[in-house]
Design a protein around this motif. Structure first.
Motif, mmCIF file in Angstrom:
data_model
loop_
_atom_site.group_PDB
_atom_site.id
_atom_site.type_symbol
_atom_site.label_atom_id
_atom_site.label_comp_id
_atom_site.label_asym_id
_atom_site.label_seq_id
_atom_site.Cartn_x
_atom_site.Cartn_y
_atom_site.Cartn_z
ATOM 1 N N LYS A 58 -1.587 8.937 3.878
ATOM 2 C CA LYS A 58 -2.639 9.621 3.245
ATOM 3 C C LYS A 58 -2.984 10.325 2.274
ATOM 4 C CE LYS A 58 -5.136 8.284 7.402
ATOM 5 N NZ LYS A 58 -6.869 8.387 8.202
ATOM 6 N N VAL A 59 -3.664 9.963 0.569
ATOM 7 C CA VAL A 59 -3.346 10.216 -0.513
ATOM 8 C C VAL A 59 -5.221 9.567 -1.070
ATOM 9 C CG1 VAL A 59 -1.142 10.374 -1.228
ATOM 10 C CG2 VAL A 59 -2.009 8.346 -1.710
ATOM 11 N N ASP A 60 -5.570 10.590 -2.093
ATOM 12 C CA ASP A 60 -6.871 10.915 -2.827
ATOM 13 C C ASP A 60 -6.015 9.694 -3.879
ATOM 14 O OD1 ASP A 60 -7.613 12.649 -0.919
ATOM 15 O OD2 ASP A 60 -7.254 13.927 -2.107
ATOM 16 N N GLU A 61 -5.106 9.893 -4.428
ATOM 17 C CA GLU A 61 -5.669 8.618 -5.531
ATOM 18 C C GLU A 61 -3.912 7.637 -5.255
ATOM 19 O OE1 GLU A 61 -4.973 10.002 -9.822
ATOM 20 O OE2 GLU A 61 -5.388 11.691 -8.871
ATOM 21 N N PRO A 62 -4.463 7.063 -4.485
ATOM 22 C CA PRO A 62 -3.285 5.942 -4.843
ATOM 23 C C PRO A 62 -2.262 5.280 -5.394
ATOM 24 C CG PRO A 62 -5.183 5.307 -3.485
ATOM 25 C CD PRO A 62 -5.293 6.324 -4.115
ATOM 26 N N SER A 63 -3.636 5.462 -6.454
ATOM 27 C CA SER A 63 -2.620 4.633 -7.945
ATOM 28 C C SER A 63 -1.632 5.090 -8.453
ATOM 29 C CB SER A 63 -4.156 4.425 -8.803
ATOM 30 O OG SER A 63 -4.242 5.324 -8.810
ATOM 31 N N LYS A 64 -1.006 6.421 -8.139
ATOM 32 C CA LYS A 64 -0.281 6.963 -8.397
ATOM 33 C C LYS A 64 1.522 6.773 -7.701
ATOM 34 C CE LYS A 64 -0.748 11.327 -8.464
ATOM 35 N NZ LYS A 64 -0.879 12.904 -9.077
ATOM 36 N N TYR A 65 0.864 5.779 -6.454
ATOM 37 C CA TYR A 65 2.349 5.724 -5.255
ATOM 38 C C TYR A 65 2.534 4.619 -5.378
ATOM 39 C CZ TYR A 65 1.107 10.671 -5.018
ATOM 40 O OH TYR A 65 0.969 11.873 -4.979
ATOM 41 N N GLY A 66 3.426 4.057 -4.819
ATOM 42 C CA GLY A 66 3.627 2.923 -4.323
ATOM 43 C C GLY A 66 3.300 2.718 -2.729
ATOM 44 N N VAL A 67 2.013 2.380 -2.535
ATOM 45 C CA VAL A 67 0.752 1.675 -1.106
ATOM 46 C C VAL A 67 1.413 0.752 -0.328
ATOM 47 C CG1 VAL A 67 -1.127 1.210 -0.910
ATOM 48 C CG2 VAL A 67 -1.233 2.559 -2.606
ATOM 49 N N VAL A 120 3.148 -3.542 9.161
ATOM 50 C CA VAL A 120 3.812 -3.385 7.910
ATOM 51 C C VAL A 120 3.040 -4.568 7.320
ATOM 52 C CG1 VAL A 120 5.227 -2.424 6.103
ATOM 53 C CG2 VAL A 120 4.772 -0.840 7.970
ATOM 54 N N GLU A 121 2.431 -5.035 6.563
ATOM 55 C CA GLU A 121 1.818 -6.340 6.011
ATOM 56 C C GLU A 121 2.877 -6.619 4.542
ATOM 57 O OE1 GLU A 121 -1.709 -6.701 5.691
ATOM 58 O OE2 GLU A 121 -2.557 -6.812 8.041
ATOM 59 N N ARG A 122 2.242 -5.805 3.553
ATOM 60 C CA ARG A 122 3.516 -5.335 2.638
ATOM 61 C C ARG A 122 3.560 -4.226 1.106
ATOM 62 N NH1 ARG A 122 -1.824 -6.812 -1.467
ATOM 63 N NH2 ARG A 122 -3.173 -6.677 0.049
ATOM 64 N N PHE A 123 3.980 -4.252 0.254
ATOM 65 C CA PHE A 123 4.037 -3.302 -0.189
ATOM 66 C C PHE A 123 3.020 -3.389 -2.162
ATOM 67 C CE2 PHE A 123 7.155 -2.201 2.424
ATOM 68 C CZ PHE A 123 6.817 -0.749 2.877
ATOM 69 N N VAL A 124 2.503 -2.315 -1.912
ATOM 70 C CA VAL A 124 1.953 -2.634 -3.673
ATOM 71 C C VAL A 124 1.941 -1.626 -4.900
ATOM 72 C CG1 VAL A 124 -0.114 -3.272 -4.999
ATOM 73 C CG2 VAL A 124 0.059 -4.043 -2.323
ATOM 74 N N GLU A 125 2.962 -2.122 -5.289
ATOM 75 C CA GLU A 125 3.327 -0.559 -6.426
ATOM 76 C C GLU A 125 2.232 -0.188 -7.687
ATOM 77 O OE1 GLU A 125 5.774 2.306 -7.391
ATOM 78 O OE2 GLU A 125 6.009 0.879 -5.641
ATOM 79 N N LYS A 126 1.754 1.258 -7.970
ATOM 80 C CA LYS A 126 0.738 1.672 -8.305
ATOM 81 C C LYS A 126 -0.462 0.681 -8.225
ATOM 82 C CE LYS A 126 3.287 4.589 -10.407
ATOM 83 N NZ LYS A 126 4.685 5.325 -11.173
ATOM 84 N N PRO A 127 -1.608 0.496 -7.600
ATOM 85 C CA PRO A 127 -2.190 -0.687 -7.285
ATOM 86 C C PRO A 127 -3.852 -0.392 -8.514
ATOM 87 C CG PRO A 127 -2.408 0.481 -5.281
ATOM 88 C CD PRO A 127 -0.926 0.746 -5.628
ATOM 89 N N LYS A 128 -3.384 -1.219 -8.955
ATOM 90 C CA LYS A 128 -5.071 -0.865 -9.886
ATOM 91 C C LYS A 128 -5.832 -1.473 -9.406
ATOM 92 C CE LYS A 128 -2.334 -1.683 -14.528
ATOM 93 N NZ LYS A 128 -1.678 -0.539 -13.995
ATOM 94 N N LEU A 144 26.056 -2.565 -0.957
ATOM 95 C CA LEU A 144 27.009 -1.270 -1.700
ATOM 96 C C LEU A 144 26.755 -1.243 -3.197
ATOM 97 C CD1 LEU A 144 27.418 1.770 -1.655
ATOM 98 C CD2 LEU A 144 30.521 0.390 -1.280
ATOM 99 N N ARG A 145 25.196 -1.232 -3.839
ATOM 100 C CA ARG A 145 25.187 -1.130 -4.877
ATOM 101 C C ARG A 145 24.192 -0.240 -5.387
ATOM 102 N NH1 ARG A 145 20.563 -4.636 -5.618
ATOM 103 N NH2 ARG A 145 20.039 -5.977 -4.077
ATOM 104 N N PRO A 146 23.608 0.299 -6.816
ATOM 105 C CA PRO A 146 22.620 1.164 -6.162
ATOM 106 C C PRO A 146 20.931 0.251 -6.285
ATOM 107 C CG PRO A 146 24.354 0.782 -8.534
ATOM 108 C CD PRO A 146 24.387 -0.143 -7.468
ATOM 109 N N THR A 147 20.733 0.388 -5.031
ATOM 110 C CA THR A 147 19.344 -0.559 -4.703
ATOM 111 C C THR A 147 18.725 0.259 -4.222
ATOM 112 O OG1 THR A 147 19.271 -2.351 -3.313
ATOM 113 C CG2 THR A 147 21.342 -0.969 -3.122
ATOM 114 N N SER A 148 17.442 0.351 -4.513
ATOM 115 C CA SER A 148 16.377 0.334 -3.586
ATOM 116 C C SER A 148 15.581 0.161 -2.702
ATOM 117 C CB SER A 148 14.988 0.531 -4.810
ATOM 118 O OG SER A 148 13.744 0.558 -4.115
ATOM 119 N N ILE A 149 15.769 0.954 -1.433
ATOM 120 C CA ILE A 149 14.967 0.747 0.419
ATOM 121 C C ILE A 149 13.511 0.243 0.204
ATOM 122 C CG2 ILE A 149 14.171 2.649 0.683
ATOM 123 C CD1 ILE A 149 16.189 2.529 3.548
ATOM 124 N N GLU A 150 12.802 1.417 -1.128
ATOM 125 C CA GLU A 150 11.709 1.015 -0.950
ATOM 126 C C GLU A 150 10.959 -0.513 -1.467
ATOM 127 O OE1 GLU A 150 12.550 5.179 -1.273
ATOM 128 O OE2 GLU A 150 12.739 3.276 -2.063
#
Length: 361
Positions: free
Chosen positions: A138-147, A157-165, A189-195
């Motif tokens: 848990k963080v105080d300022e979730p808008s800086k992160y992927g929630v 887990v239902e979904r991911f929201v990147e830097k939510p407004k 095998l390529r540059p790819t993001s797990i998140e």
């Protein structure tokens, strides 16, 4: 069990310290960052740690060879020839991670410091029967992160929201995962993001579960967060094993002092200070919220706060070093100098004051 630690690249945010050693070998609370993780993995029965790395693997391996024997754990490197993001390295290390046993393996981000609830994770992973478990904090300022948006009762887990407004939740990915080997089949095998690429697909199939992290968490990949991380770490140490902390009339709050360090008369040290091996702190010195690495000498009546003093540096008499000053390795601050947020590259002598944040080459 096996584990992969994502070590990655150059550690530019922690320069000038990373000009001397790869980032995972930068000391945190008197031992290399990565050792905190390797020790936690060893404690719950991990037998082999693979480091996914694309920068100076020789330096890392030579250094960790000593610890391999001491800790009785196998440490190997999986070297990227190009940066592969956060998922590509898993595909690259596939043969090391999938040994046919079907056992899940850990993946950790090397910048993360926490109380590593790995035992609880294994239990959580077995209980939900999904394909992957992640830790959220848990963080105080979730808008800086992927929630991470999850079903509270089950942790699904239902979904991911990147830097939510707009506010969708305050739980973020803490960079600690436990994955079934089948996850490897999802990664090319390529540059790819797990998140961004792998986890959303697993979540869509309702096979991804998140456990809320007990205790503290910090990504210590940059100086301000490193100093905050030290405070949280020492706080946690106070609760878990207070005997490791220094005590005495000259100590305020939580202070970690290596047994080989020498501290003079009339000092006031703390709160939230780590003093490394072989350091000499002369009389009348004031230290707070700072890290003093191996072999540093702090001369009489110097005052240091909210700063990091790199290996084998020295700070002169009556000098004042503060406000996120970072001294690289072997930097010598002369007597009566003031540094306000100076970032000094290795092997320098500072003869005039640094009045505002600047990089001294």
């Amino acid at each position: 069990m096996k584990a992969l630690i994502l070590v990655g690249g150059f550690g530019t945010r922690l320069r000038p310290l990373t000009l001397s050693v790869p980032k995972p070998l930068v000391d945190f609370a008197n031992k290399p960052m990565i050792l905190h993780q390797i020790e936690a993995l060893k404690a719950i029965g991990v037998t082999e740690v693979v480091l996914a790395i694309n920068y100076q693997p020789e330096v890392m391996l030579n250094f960790l060879k000593d610890f391999e024997a001491k800790l009785g754990i196998k440490i190997t490197c999986s070297q990227e020839t190009e940066p592969l993001g956060t998922a590509g390295p898993l595909a690259l290390a596939r043969d090391k991670l999938a040994d046919g046993s079907g056992e899940p393996f850990f993946v950790l981000n090397s910048d993360v410091i926490s109380e590593y609830p790995l035992k609880e994770m294994i239990e959580f992973h077995k209980s939900h029967g999904g394909e992957a478990s992640i830790v959220v904090t848990k963080v105080d300022e979730p808008s800086k992160y992927g929630v991470v948006v999850l079903e509270e009762s089950t942790g699904q887990v239902e979904r991911f929201v990147e830097k939510p407004k707009l506010f969708v939740g305050n739980k973020i990915n803490a960079g600690i995962y436990l994955l079934n080997p089948s996850v490897l089949d999802r990664i090319e095998l390529r540059p790819t993001s797990i998140e961004k690429e792998v986890f959303p697909k697993i979540a869509a199939e309702k096979m991804l579960y998140a456990m809320v992290l007990p205790g503290f968490w910090m990504d210590i990949g940059q100086p301000r967060d490193y100093i905050t991380g030290l405070r949280l770490y020492l706080d946690s140490l106070r609760r878990k094993d207070a005997s490791k902390l220094a005590s005495g009339t000259h100590i305020v709050g939580n202070v970690l002092v290596h047994e080989s360090a020498k501290i003079g008369e009339g000092c006031l040290i703390g709160p939230d200070v780590a003093i490394g091996p072989g350091c000499v702190v002369e009389a009348g010195v004031r230290l707070s919220r700072c890290t003093v690495m191996r072999g540093v000498r702090i001369k009489k009546h110097a005052c240091i706060s909210s700063s990091i003093i790199g290996w084998h540096s020295s700070v002169g008499e009556w000098a004042r070093v503060e406000n996120m000053t970072i001294l690289g390795e072997d930097v010598h601050v002369c007597d009566e100098i003031y540094s306000n947020g100076g970032v000094v590259l290795p092997h320098k002598e500072i003869k005039s004051s640094i009045l505002k944040s600047e990089i001294v080459m």
